[in-house]
Design a protein around this motif. Sequence first.
Motif, mmCIF file in Angstrom:
data_model
loop_
_atom_site.group_PDB
_atom_site.id
_atom_site.type_symbol
_atom_site.label_atom_id
_atom_site.label_comp_id
_atom_site.label_asym_id
_atom_site.label_seq_id
_atom_site.Cartn_x
_atom_site.Cartn_y
_atom_site.Cartn_z
ATOM 1 N N TYR A 79 92.252 -61.798 65.186
ATOM 2 C CA TYR A 79 91.624 -61.743 66.501
ATOM 3 C C TYR A 79 91.397 -60.285 66.861
ATOM 4 C CZ TYR A 79 92.436 -66.686 67.462
ATOM 5 O OH TYR A 79 92.403 -68.046 67.437
ATOM 6 N N ALA A 118 96.180 -62.242 71.821
ATOM 7 C CA ALA A 118 94.962 -63.053 71.974
ATOM 8 C C ALA A 118 95.254 -64.296 72.812
ATOM 9 C CB ALA A 118 94.421 -63.449 70.604
ATOM 10 N N PRO A 172 92.755 -67.518 63.597
ATOM 11 C CA PRO A 172 91.331 -67.404 63.950
ATOM 12 C C PRO A 172 90.434 -67.982 62.868
ATOM 13 C CG PRO A 172 92.228 -65.257 63.373
ATOM 14 C CD PRO A 172 93.370 -66.216 63.360
#
Length: 156
Positions: free
Chosen positions: A77, A95, A110
Amino acid sequence: MKRFFVMLAMLVVAFVCSTTASARGVIIYGNGDALKKLHELPDSFANDADEHFNLGVHYQSFSLFWCPVWNYGEYTYALVDDKEEKYVDLTVEEAKEIAKECKFEISDKPSLPLGTQIGLKPVILLVIGLAIYGQIPSRKKKKEEEENEVPEAPQE
């Protein structure tokens, strides 16, 4: 020692007499860091230079003509600017805090949007398939060749 000079002379001749290769077109490719915006963040996420940042992913990518072909490396992220040129890597916890503050959810790992994951792979497979298909002789061509063959006279 004599062998060394002979090899050196051959190497020099090879470089001096070599021809340059030329292509008919230009292939634009890139390899390295890539950024992709995942979520739009409020205007409060800006740095001192008034550059707005969004939540995104930082990863490695090989691309042709600005379209991804192969994504590799670790996905992390990141805060990504609007132009997707600058970034600040984030931990998963950071994040998640930003996502909680902005009232959306993110996963622990992610991932990229589907279009970025697929990229040019279908186009490349289609070009390879057409190239292979083009190498297969057609039935019509075989039939014409058979009709054009002249039978040989028997030898005695």
